[in-house]
Enzyme design. Structure first.
Site, PDB file in Angstrom:
ATOM      1  N   LYS A  68       1.146  -0.919  15.009  1.00 41.68           N
ATOM      2  CA  LYS A  68       2.546  -1.074  15.418  1.00 41.68           C
ATOM      3  C   LYS A  68       2.856  -2.354  16.207  1.00 41.68           C
ATOM      4  O   LYS A  68       4.028  -2.713  16.357  1.00 41.68           O
ATOM      5  CB  LYS A  68       2.976   0.117  16.285  1.00 41.68           C
ATOM      6  CG  LYS A  68       3.073   1.413  15.506  1.00 41.68           C
ATOM      7  CD  LYS A  68       4.264   1.401  14.576  1.00 41.68           C
ATOM      8  CE  LYS A  68       4.264   2.526  13.593  1.00 41.68           C
ATOM      9  NZ  LYS A  68       4.295   2.139  12.196  1.00 41.68           N
ATOM     10  N   TYR A  99       4.274   5.990  10.224  1.00 39.92           N
ATOM     11  CA  TYR A  99       3.373   4.891   9.847  1.00 39.92           C
ATOM     12  C   TYR A  99       4.131   3.800   9.094  1.00 39.92           C
ATOM     13  O   TYR A  99       3.930   2.609   9.342  1.00 39.92           O
ATOM     14  CB  TYR A  99       2.208   5.417   9.001  1.00 39.92           C
ATOM     15  CG  TYR A  99       1.067   4.424   8.906  1.00 39.92           C
ATOM     16  CD1 TYR A  99      -0.015   4.481   9.793  1.00 39.92           C
ATOM     17  CD2 TYR A  99       1.076   3.413   7.954  1.00 39.92           C
ATOM     18  CE1 TYR A  99      -1.043   3.564   9.726  1.00 39.92           C
ATOM     19  CE2 TYR A  99       0.050   2.486   7.878  1.00 39.92           C
ATOM     20  CZ  TYR A  99      -1.010   2.572   8.756  1.00 39.92           C
ATOM     21  OH  TYR A  99      -2.028   1.644   8.696  1.00 39.92           O
ATOM     22  N   HIS A 143       0.850  -1.198   0.000  1.00 38.35           N
ATOM     23  CA  HIS A 143       0.000   0.000   0.000  1.00 38.35           C
ATOM     24  C   HIS A 143       0.879   1.239   0.000  1.00 38.35           C
ATOM     25  O   HIS A 143       1.796   1.351   0.812  1.00 38.35           O
ATOM     26  CB  HIS A 143      -0.908   0.019   1.241  1.00 38.35           C
ATOM     27  CG  HIS A 143      -2.119  -0.834   1.091  1.00 38.35           C
ATOM     28  ND1 HIS A 143      -3.211  -0.724   1.921  1.00 38.35           N
ATOM     29  CD2 HIS A 143      -2.434  -1.798   0.202  1.00 38.35           C
ATOM     30  CE1 HIS A 143      -4.132  -1.581   1.540  1.00 38.35           C
ATOM     31  NE2 HIS A 143      -3.685  -2.255   0.514  1.00 38.35           N
ATOM     32  N   PRO A 146      -3.998  -0.478  18.811  1.00 38.94           N
ATOM     33  CA  PRO A 146      -3.736  -0.857  17.420  1.00 38.94           C
ATOM     34  C   PRO A 146      -3.861   0.280  16.408  1.00 38.94           C
ATOM     35  O   PRO A 146      -3.611   0.068  15.214  1.00 38.94           O
ATOM     36  CB  PRO A 146      -4.794  -1.949  17.147  1.00 38.94           C
ATOM     37  CG  PRO A 146      -5.832  -1.752  18.183  1.00 38.94           C
ATOM     38  CD  PRO A 146      -5.195  -1.115  19.355  1.00 38.94           C
ATOM     39  N   TYR A 184      -9.018   5.452   8.015  1.00 41.79           N
ATOM     40  CA  TYR A 184      -9.113   5.745   9.454  1.00 41.79           C
ATOM     41  C   TYR A 184     -10.076   6.921   9.597  1.00 41.79           C
ATOM     42  O   TYR A 184      -9.779   8.014   9.085  1.00 41.79           O
ATOM     43  CB  TYR A 184      -7.765   6.185  10.016  1.00 41.79           C
ATOM     44  CG  TYR A 184      -6.740   5.081  10.169  1.00 41.79           C
ATOM     45  CD1 TYR A 184      -5.979   4.645   9.089  1.00 41.79           C
ATOM     46  CD2 TYR A 184      -6.519   4.484  11.407  1.00 41.79           C
ATOM     47  CE1 TYR A 184      -5.034   3.645   9.238  1.00 41.79           C
ATOM     48  CE2 TYR A 184      -5.572   3.486  11.567  1.00 41.79           C
ATOM     49  CZ  TYR A 184      -4.836   3.067  10.482  1.00 41.79           C
ATOM     50  OH  TYR A 184      -3.898   2.078  10.636  1.00 41.79           O
TER      51      TYR A 184
HETATM   52  C1  LIG Z   1      -7.042  -9.160  19.850  1.00 37.98           C
HETATM   53  C2  LIG Z   1      -5.769  -8.533  19.315  1.00 37.98           C
HETATM   54  C3  LIG Z   1      -5.816  -7.776  18.144  1.00 37.98           C
HETATM   55  C4  LIG Z   1      -4.660  -7.183  17.652  1.00 37.98           C
HETATM   56  N1  LIG Z   1      -4.732  -6.430  16.524  1.00 37.98           N
HETATM   57  C5  LIG Z   1      -3.617  -5.840  16.064  1.00 37.98           C
HETATM   58  C6  LIG Z   1      -3.639  -5.028  14.918  1.00 37.98           C
HETATM   59  O1  LIG Z   1      -4.683  -4.850  14.293  1.00 37.98           O
HETATM   60  N2  LIG Z   1      -2.473  -4.450  14.508  1.00 37.98           N
HETATM   61  C7  LIG Z   1      -1.288  -4.639  15.166  1.00 37.98           C
HETATM   62  O2  LIG Z   1      -0.240  -4.135  14.747  1.00 37.98           O
HETATM   63  N3  LIG Z   1      -1.239  -5.406  16.252  1.00 37.98           N
HETATM   64  C8  LIG Z   1      -2.368  -5.999  16.716  1.00 37.98           C
HETATM   65  N4  LIG Z   1      -2.299  -6.750  17.819  1.00 37.98           N
HETATM   66  C9  LIG Z   1      -1.004  -6.892  18.444  1.00 37.98           C
HETATM   67  C10 LIG Z   1      -0.183  -7.992  17.785  1.00 37.98           C
HETATM   68  O3  LIG Z   1      -0.994  -9.077  17.466  1.00 37.98           O
HETATM   69  C11 LIG Z   1       0.917  -8.369  18.753  1.00 37.98           C
HETATM   70  O4  LIG Z   1       1.727  -7.229  18.960  1.00 37.98           O
HETATM   71  C12 LIG Z   1       1.770  -9.556  18.306  1.00 37.98           C
HETATM   72  O5  LIG Z   1       1.008 -10.734  18.309  1.00 37.98           O
HETATM   73  C13 LIG Z   1       2.978  -9.710  19.222  1.00 37.98           C
HETATM   74  O6  LIG Z   1       3.613 -10.911  18.954  1.00 37.98           O
HETATM   75  P1  LIG Z   1       4.330 -11.710  20.107  1.00 37.98           P
HETATM   76  O7  LIG Z   1       4.895 -12.931  19.452  1.00 37.98           O
HETATM   77  O8  LIG Z   1       5.239 -10.815  20.850  1.00 37.98           O
HETATM   78  O9  LIG Z   1       3.172 -12.115  21.142  1.00 37.98           O
HETATM   79  P2  LIG Z   1       1.941 -13.091  20.948  1.00 37.98           P
HETATM   80  O10 LIG Z   1       1.433 -13.060  19.567  1.00 37.98           O
HETATM   81  O11 LIG Z   1       1.003 -12.798  22.058  1.00 37.98           O
HETATM   82  O12 LIG Z   1       2.567 -14.534  21.164  1.00 37.98           O
HETATM   83  C14 LIG Z   1       2.937 -14.990  22.443  1.00 37.98           C
HETATM   84  C15 LIG Z   1       2.854 -16.507  22.467  1.00 37.98           C
HETATM   85  O13 LIG Z   1       3.303 -16.989  23.735  1.00 37.98           O
HETATM   86  C16 LIG Z   1       2.424 -17.996  24.193  1.00 37.98           C
HETATM   87  N5  LIG Z   1       2.511 -18.033  25.648  1.00 37.98           N
HETATM   88  C17 LIG Z   1       1.963 -17.181  26.536  1.00 37.98           C
HETATM   89  N6  LIG Z   1       2.277 -17.527  27.793  1.00 37.98           N
HETATM   90  C18 LIG Z   1       3.046 -18.641  27.703  1.00 37.98           C
HETATM   91  C19 LIG Z   1       3.667 -19.465  28.656  1.00 37.98           C
HETATM   92  N7  LIG Z   1       3.563 -19.210  29.980  1.00 37.98           N
HETATM   93  N8  LIG Z   1       4.364 -20.530  28.228  1.00 37.98           N
HETATM   94  C20 LIG Z   1       4.483 -20.790  26.895  1.00 37.98           C
HETATM   95  N9  LIG Z   1       3.915 -20.034  25.947  1.00 37.98           N
HETATM   96  C21 LIG Z   1       3.204 -18.972  26.343  1.00 37.98           C
HETATM   97  C22 LIG Z   1       1.066 -17.586  23.668  1.00 37.98           C
HETATM   98  O14 LIG Z   1       0.170 -18.688  23.544  1.00 37.98           O
HETATM   99  C23 LIG Z   1       1.422 -17.000  22.299  1.00 37.98           C
HETATM  100  O15 LIG Z   1       1.376 -17.949  21.264  1.00 37.98           O
HETATM  101  C24 LIG Z   1      -3.442  -7.350  18.332  1.00 37.98           C
HETATM  102  C25 LIG Z   1      -3.396  -8.114  19.499  1.00 37.98           C
HETATM  103  C26 LIG Z   1      -4.539  -8.686  19.999  1.00 37.98           C
HETATM  104  C27 LIG Z   1      -4.464  -9.477  21.282  1.00 37.98           C
END
Ligand SMILES: Cc1cc2nc3c(=O)[nH]c(=O)nc-3n(C[C@H](O)[C@H](O)[C@H](O)COP(=O)(O)OP(=O)(O)OC[C@H]3O[C@@H](n4cnc5c(N)ncnc54)[C@H](O)[C@@H]3O)c2cc1C
Length: 388
Positions: free
Chosen positions: A296, A383, A72, A292, A200
């Site tokens: 980011k 952005y 985009h 969100p 937006y």
């Molecule tokens: C509902 C929702 C909507 C979102 N929408 C957006 C969006 O539109 N745009 C955007 O940029 N970001 C969005 N985000 C944020 C984005 O999804 C996260 O920033 C991203 O997933 C971060 O990745 P991560 O791997 O750090 O954490 P996560 O994706 O949370 O992964 C962490 C992993 O660790 C596992 N885990 C947790 N505790 C334990 C444990 N004790 N032992 C072993 N494993 C464990 C979990 O099951 C999970 O699989 C959203 C988040 C949520 C919750």
């Protein structure tokens, strides 16, 4: 069991770190609490900064993204049902890529499989021991059997509710938080997106966002009260509310259909400092959350991985400067993305505790953005993603 880097969490940050380290000859084990199907069913982020796109390519998982993702060149902002465009390509010469987090995660799992990467699912009771010593280890239970994983370093990639951040003593950890007095009601629908770029919309009834996953899959959001419930919203009520908040021409074009997913996400800004304690590193949502609005969350997880991956490679070459400075290096970028997400949230939402003066301030700021190339350049620069 022994490995060089134990990774807690098999979300995008844990899988990407594992994939990059494996390609650099560093051995990892990923411990994930959920099943793979569960992780792949989560509908989350959809917009990748160009730095994230390049990181995924570097990790050898860019092929499907390049074939199926949508670059985009800009976004639309709207105020009182009238829109204007921020042209990233013209302003800062960069783009973003629309490619869902679910797809990124799927590509990473498939790449891990191809390289025989070790990802252990359905683990329970993960505990990190000796993170402040030279011999850290992780214990966990799987199918009723206790296991111990010895390692050199632990990467806490286990999201906001994980165990890694809680391992850092309260006397060391500083937390900064802002909880917003509203949430986002989102739906996914198998309908063509209303526009070929994101919209937006700021509106007196509340914020709305028109987003997408692909040419047949749309993601839409409306701001709702913090205590609202999904059960209060039929699909028809959602579509009616969305139409009221977006530019009139978009409302006329909007194709509606049944939702295939509907959920409410709370909005929060959160940062934990430091992001390293001894041999434990926090990565992604384990250390920080953004609302969100600036797209980011996933991108910050990728930039943390970038810093940590390079620091660990350097450490195995005998230079620990990178690991010693991981926290400050990652946090410098985290705070700038926090600022951008917070300011976009403030600009576009209706705050129940703010009055008519603040509403006029929002309108004035949007008017300024519409007519100032300098203001648009600043928004575009943030952005598309600040440099690593
Ligand atoms: C509902 C929702 C909507 C979102 N929408 C957006 C969006 O539109 N745009 C955007 O940029 N970001 C969005 N985000 C944020 C984005 O999804 C996260 O920033 C991203 O997933 C971060 O990745 P991560 O791997 O750090 O954490 P996560 O994706 O949370 O992964 C962490 C992993 O660790 C596992 N885990 C947790 N505790 C334990 C444990 N004790 N032992 C072993 N494993 C464990 C979990 O099951 C999970 O699989 C959203 C988040 C949520 C919750």
């Amino acid at each position: 069991m022994r490995c060089q880097v134990a990774i807690i969490g098999g979300g995008p940050s844990g899988l990407l770190l594992s994939q990059l380290l494996h390609r650099a000859g560093i051995d990892t084990v990923v411990l994930e609490r959920q099943s793979r199907d569960y992780v792949l069913s989560r509908i989350r982020a959809g917009v990748l900064e160009w730095g994230s796109v390049e990181m995924l390519r570097e990790a050898g998982v860019g092929a499907r993204m390049d074939a199926e993702g949508y670059p985009h060149d800009g976004v639309y902002l709207a105020c009182r049902n009238e829109g204007f465009r921020i042209d990233f390509k013209d302003l800062v010469g960069k783009q973003v890529m629309v490619y869902g987090q679910t797809e990124v995660t799927r590509d990473l799992y498939e790449a891990r499989d191809r390289m025989d990467g070790k990802v252990i699912h359905n683990v329970e009771g993960v505990q990190i021991h000796g993170a402040d010593s030279d011999a850290p280890y992780v214990t966990y239970t799987r199918d009723g059997t206790e296991h111990r994983l010895d390692c050199d370093w632990v990467a806490g990639c286990d999201g906001f509710h994980g165990v890694s951040r809680q391992t850092i003593p309260a006397s060391v950890l500083k937390e900064f938080e802002r909880v917003y007095p509203f949430g986002w009601l989102g739906i996914l629908s198998e309908t063509p997106p209303v526009d070929d770029e994101l919209i937006y919309a700021q509106h007196e009834r509340g914020f709305a966002l028109c987003s997408m996953r692909n040419a047949r899959l749309s993601r839409y959001y409306v701001q709702v009260a913090q205590d609202d419930k999904v059960e209060n919203w039929s699909d028809d009520a959602f579509w009616d509310e969305l139409r009221r908040r977006i530019p009139e021409d978009a409302a006329e074009r909007l194709v509606t259909g049944p939702s295939i997913e509907k959920s409410i996400a709370p909005l929060r800004s959160y940062v934990a400092e430091p992001m390293r304690w001894g041999r434990l590193f926090l990565v992604g949502d384990a250390a920080h959350i953004v609302p969100p609005t600036g797209a980011k969350g996933l991108n910050l997880a990728v930039s943390d991985v970038h810093y940590l991956y390079h620091a660990l490679v350097q450490a195995y070459e005998g230079d620990e400067h990178g690991v010693a400075h991981y926290s400050e290096q990652a946090l410098a970028r985290v705070w700038k993305s926090e600022r951008f997400s917070w300011s976009m949230t403030g600009l576009l939402h209706r705050f129940p505790d703010r009055g008519a003066f603040e509403a006029r301030m929002q309108e004035a700021e949007l008017d300024y953005l519409q007519h100032s190339r300098a203001a648009q350049t600043s928004l575009a620069e943030n952005y598309v993603g600040l440099p690593y």
